[in-house]
Design a protein around this motif. Structure first.
Motif, PDB file in Angstrom:
ATOM      1  N   MET A   1       0.909  -1.292  -0.203  1.00  0.00           N
ATOM      2  CA  MET A   1       0.024   0.116   0.136  1.00  0.00           C
ATOM      3  C   MET A   1       0.893   1.212  -0.042  1.00  0.00           C
ATOM      4  SD  MET A   1      -2.823   0.870  -0.081  1.00  0.00           S
ATOM      5  CE  MET A   1      -4.537   0.867   0.671  1.00  0.00           C
ATOM      6  N   LEU A   2       1.924   1.255   0.899  1.00  0.00           N
ATOM      7  CA  LEU A   2       2.783   2.539   0.992  1.00  0.00           C
ATOM      8  C   LEU A   2       3.573   2.629  -0.432  1.00  0.00           C
ATOM      9  CD1 LEU A   2       4.755   1.973   4.407  1.00  0.00           C
ATOM     10  CD2 LEU A   2       2.865   3.857   3.513  1.00  0.00           C
ATOM     11  N   ILE A   3       4.072   1.635  -1.224  1.00  0.00           N
ATOM     12  CA  ILE A   3       4.518   1.641  -2.523  1.00  0.00           C
ATOM     13  C   ILE A   3       3.417   2.581  -3.338  1.00  0.00           C
ATOM     14  CG2 ILE A   3       5.619   0.493  -4.653  1.00  0.00           C
ATOM     15  CD1 ILE A   3       6.567  -1.529  -2.596  1.00  0.00           C
ATOM     16  N   CYS A   4       2.358   2.120  -3.402  1.00  0.00           N
ATOM     17  CA  CYS A   4       1.050   2.625  -4.378  1.00  0.00           C
ATOM     18  C   CYS A   4       1.013   4.031  -3.857  1.00  0.00           C
ATOM     19  CB  CYS A   4       0.072   1.745  -4.181  1.00  0.00           C
ATOM     20  SG  CYS A   4      -0.032   0.050  -4.923  1.00  0.00           S
ATOM     21  N   LEU A   5       1.057   4.366  -2.707  1.00  0.00           N
ATOM     22  CA  LEU A   5       0.839   5.574  -2.341  1.00  0.00           C
ATOM     23  C   LEU A   5       2.020   6.572  -2.529  1.00  0.00           C
ATOM     24  CD1 LEU A   5      -0.932   5.228   1.187  1.00  0.00           C
ATOM     25  CD2 LEU A   5      -1.701   6.208  -0.708  1.00  0.00           C
ATOM     26  N   PHE A   6       3.226   6.003  -2.623  1.00  0.00           N
ATOM     27  CA  PHE A   6       4.535   6.753  -2.834  1.00  0.00           C
ATOM     28  C   PHE A   6       4.339   6.904  -4.278  1.00  0.00           C
ATOM     29  CE2 PHE A   6       8.486   6.192  -4.923  1.00  0.00           C
ATOM     30  CZ  PHE A   6       9.343   7.432  -4.398  1.00  0.00           C
ATOM     31  N   VAL A   7       4.161   6.359  -5.313  1.00  0.00           N
ATOM     32  CA  VAL A   7       3.850   6.175  -6.686  1.00  0.00           C
ATOM     33  C   VAL A   7       2.874   7.211  -7.012  1.00  0.00           C
ATOM     34  CG1 VAL A   7       3.467   5.399  -8.861  1.00  0.00           C
ATOM     35  CG2 VAL A   7       4.934   4.183  -7.350  1.00  0.00           C
ATOM     36  N   THR A   8       1.777   7.137  -6.463  1.00  0.00           N
ATOM     37  CA  THR A   8       0.723   8.065  -6.677  1.00  0.00           C
ATOM     38  C   THR A   8       0.980   9.504  -6.393  1.00  0.00           C
ATOM     39  OG1 THR A   8      -0.870   6.475  -6.325  1.00  0.00           O
ATOM     40  CG2 THR A   8      -1.882   8.691  -6.225  1.00  0.00           C
ATOM     41  N   GLY A   9       1.937   9.685  -5.072  1.00  0.00           N
ATOM     42  CA  GLY A   9       2.133  11.167  -4.550  1.00  0.00           C
ATOM     43  C   GLY A   9       3.199  11.758  -5.676  1.00  0.00           C
ATOM     44  N   VAL A  10       3.989  10.752  -6.159  1.00  0.00           N
ATOM     45  CA  VAL A  10       5.067  11.305  -7.034  1.00  0.00           C
ATOM     46  C   VAL A  10       4.487  12.067  -8.235  1.00  0.00           C
ATOM     47  CG1 VAL A  10       6.987  10.871  -8.380  1.00  0.00           C
ATOM     48  CG2 VAL A  10       7.060  10.013  -5.993  1.00  0.00           C
ATOM     49  N   LEU A  11       3.484  11.243  -8.773  1.00  0.00           N
ATOM     50  CA  LEU A  11       2.792  11.459 -10.125  1.00  0.00           C
ATOM     51  C   LEU A  11       1.989  12.571  -9.828  1.00  0.00           C
ATOM     52  CD1 LEU A  11       2.056   8.003 -11.474  1.00  0.00           C
ATOM     53  CD2 LEU A  11       3.589   9.372 -12.218  1.00  0.00           C
ATOM     54  N   ILE A  12       1.097  12.871  -8.707  1.00  0.00           N
ATOM     55  CA  ILE A  12       0.370  13.937  -8.517  1.00  0.00           C
ATOM     56  C   ILE A  12       1.346  15.314  -8.502  1.00  0.00           C
ATOM     57  CG2 ILE A  12      -0.987  15.171  -6.814  1.00  0.00           C
ATOM     58  CD1 ILE A  12      -2.210  12.429  -6.159  1.00  0.00           C
ATOM     59  N   VAL A  13       2.173  14.995  -7.829  1.00  0.00           N
ATOM     60  CA  VAL A  13       3.296  16.178  -7.697  1.00  0.00           C
ATOM     61  C   VAL A  13       3.746  16.693  -9.002  1.00  0.00           C
ATOM     62  CG1 VAL A  13       5.508  17.260  -6.862  1.00  0.00           C
ATOM     63  CG2 VAL A  13       3.713  16.154  -5.245  1.00  0.00           C
ATOM     64  N   ALA A  14       4.084  15.643  -9.693  1.00  0.00           N
ATOM     65  CA  ALA A  14       4.678  16.054 -11.218  1.00  0.00           C
ATOM     66  C   ALA A  14       3.559  16.356 -12.157  1.00  0.00           C
ATOM     67  CB  ALA A  14       5.278  14.524 -11.776  1.00  0.00           C
ATOM     68  N   LEU A  15       2.435  16.017 -11.950  1.00  0.00           N
ATOM     69  CA  LEU A  15       1.140  16.589 -12.566  1.00  0.00           C
ATOM     70  C   LEU A  15       1.092  17.963 -12.263  1.00  0.00           C
ATOM     71  CD1 LEU A  15      -1.180  13.409 -13.091  1.00  0.00           C
ATOM     72  CD2 LEU A  15       0.153  14.490 -14.850  1.00  0.00           C
ATOM     73  N   VAL A  16       1.097  18.364 -11.182  1.00  0.00           N
ATOM     74  CA  VAL A  16       0.647  19.670 -10.498  1.00  0.00           C
ATOM     75  C   VAL A  16       1.784  20.641 -11.208  1.00  0.00           C
ATOM     76  CG1 VAL A  16       0.686  21.181  -8.409  1.00  0.00           C
ATOM     77  CG2 VAL A  16      -0.531  18.952  -8.600  1.00  0.00           C
ATOM     78  N   ARG A  17       3.078  20.322 -11.012  1.00  0.00           N
ATOM     79  CA  ARG A  17       4.335  21.074 -11.528  1.00  0.00           C
ATOM     80  C   ARG A  17       4.254  21.162 -13.028  1.00  0.00           C
ATOM     81  NH1 ARG A  17       9.799  21.166  -9.207  1.00  0.00           N
ATOM     82  NH2 ARG A  17       9.698  22.468 -10.922  1.00  0.00           N
ATOM     83  N   ASN A  18       3.556  20.247 -13.714  1.00  0.00           N
ATOM     84  CA  ASN A  18       3.538  20.436 -15.196  1.00  0.00           C
ATOM     85  C   ASN A  18       1.926  20.209 -15.669  1.00  0.00           C
ATOM     86  OD1 ASN A  18       6.430  19.790 -16.236  1.00  0.00           O
ATOM     87  ND2 ASN A  18       5.907  17.928 -14.903  1.00  0.00           N
ATOM     88  N   TYR A  19       1.363  21.248 -14.946  1.00  0.00           N
ATOM     89  CA  TYR A  19       0.018  21.483 -15.450  1.00  0.00           C
ATOM     90  C   TYR A  19      -0.388  21.810 -16.796  1.00  0.00           C
ATOM     91  CZ  TYR A  19      -4.728  23.372 -15.049  1.00  0.00           C
ATOM     92  OH  TYR A  19      -6.250  23.606 -15.222  1.00  0.00           O
ATOM     93  N   TYR A  20       0.260  22.410 -17.396  1.00  0.00           N
ATOM     94  CA  TYR A  20      -0.186  22.930 -18.762  1.00  0.00           C
ATOM     95  C   TYR A  20       0.469  21.740 -19.833  1.00  0.00           C
ATOM     96  CZ  TYR A  20      -1.433  27.418 -17.213  1.00  0.00           C
ATOM     97  OH  TYR A  20      -2.123  28.243 -16.590  1.00  0.00           O
ATOM     98  N   TYR A  21       1.428  21.042 -19.262  1.00  0.00           N
ATOM     99  CA  TYR A  21       1.882  19.639 -20.225  1.00  0.00           C
ATOM    100  C   TYR A  21       2.081  18.454 -19.307  1.00  0.00           C
ATOM    101  CZ  TYR A  21       3.583  23.824 -22.722  1.00  0.00           C
ATOM    102  OH  TYR A  21       3.716  25.124 -23.429  1.00  0.00           O
ATOM    103  N   PRO A  22       1.039  17.968 -19.250  1.00  0.00           N
ATOM    104  CA  PRO A  22       1.018  16.586 -18.302  1.00  0.00           C
ATOM    105  C   PRO A  22       1.749  15.491 -18.827  1.00  0.00           C
ATOM    106  CG  PRO A  22      -1.182  17.011 -19.384  1.00  0.00           C
ATOM    107  CD  PRO A  22      -0.325  18.020 -19.648  1.00  0.00           C
ATOM    108  N   LEU A  23       1.895  15.621 -20.279  1.00  0.00           N
ATOM    109  CA  LEU A  23       2.752  14.593 -20.744  1.00  0.00           C
ATOM    110  C   LEU A  23       3.967  14.247 -20.160  1.00  0.00           C
ATOM    111  CD1 LEU A  23       2.845  12.254 -22.835  1.00  0.00           C
ATOM    112  CD2 LEU A  23       3.494  14.175 -24.504  1.00  0.00           C
ATOM    113  N   LEU A  24       4.626  15.601 -20.035  1.00  0.00           N
ATOM    114  CA  LEU A  24       5.969  15.863 -19.584  1.00  0.00           C
ATOM    115  C   LEU A  24       6.083  14.961 -17.950  1.00  0.00           C
ATOM    116  CD1 LEU A  24       6.846  19.340 -20.488  1.00  0.00           C
ATOM    117  CD2 LEU A  24       7.433  17.373 -21.454  1.00  0.00           C
TER     118      LEU A  24
END
Length: 188
Positions: A1-24
């Protein structure tokens, strides 16, 4: 469960930082998705080595070597470089497209062999997760070879497959547990 939360958290932060270019956030070599892929492959290699301490060390060492090789390829792009060399040396000749995809096809065949090795070592729940991982990995390879579909879908499928393999290995390594989390004495 922690691994899934970690991956999800990293992806959410990456998506927020790349709001206009989610592909990046997921695709491309400098993306968070590529970094996560390397992390998951190293975790899978480590979990395989841990499992090999208890039983079938050569099988698990082989599985760990495969995951470590994939992690190195993710970082140093060996298969992309090999593909470029094949294209360079065959340029202007009439070769089938599949020739250019030999590094990916070879990696997929090795992955099928590792999945077969894992099948014999995992519990029932681990096998279900492995089947899902193999299915997603196959989708990623087919999209890569046929050059169809968006890169985001290919990279997302690959990342989810790696996450599922890591989860299957975590299920396998859990101390004192066997099929679906039951203690050995509870199975009778």
């Amino acid at each position: 469960m922690l691994i899934c939360l970690f991956v999800t958290g990293v992806l959410i932060v990456a998506l927020v930082r790349n709001y206009y270019y989610p592909l990046l956030a997921i695709s491309g070599e400098p993306s968070a998705g590529t970094w996560l892929s390397g992390v998951l492959l190293i975790m899978s290699a480590t979990l395989s080595l841990v499992a090999g301490m208890d039983r079938h060390p050569w099988t698990w060492f082989s599985v760990a070597t495969f995951f470590l090789t994939l992690a190195l390829d993710e970082r140093f792009m060996f298969h992309e470089q090999l593909k470029e060399q094949i294209i360079f040396f065959t340029y202007g000749r009439n070769f089938p497209h599949a020739l250019y995809e030999l590094p990916v096809i070879f990696g997929a065949c090795m992955g099928a062999g590792v999945a077969f090795l894992l099948w014999s070592q995992l519990s029932r729940c681990g096998r279900v997760v492995l089947v899902c991982a193999v299915s997603l990995g196959l989708v990623s390879v087919v999209i890569d070879i046929l050059a169809t579909g968006p890169v985001l879908f290919e990279d997302s499928s690959k990342l989810l497959a790696e996450l599922l393999v890591t989860c299957a290995l975590v299920l396998n390594v859990r101390s004192g547990k066997t099929a679906c989390g039951k203690l050995p004495m509870e199975e009778n």
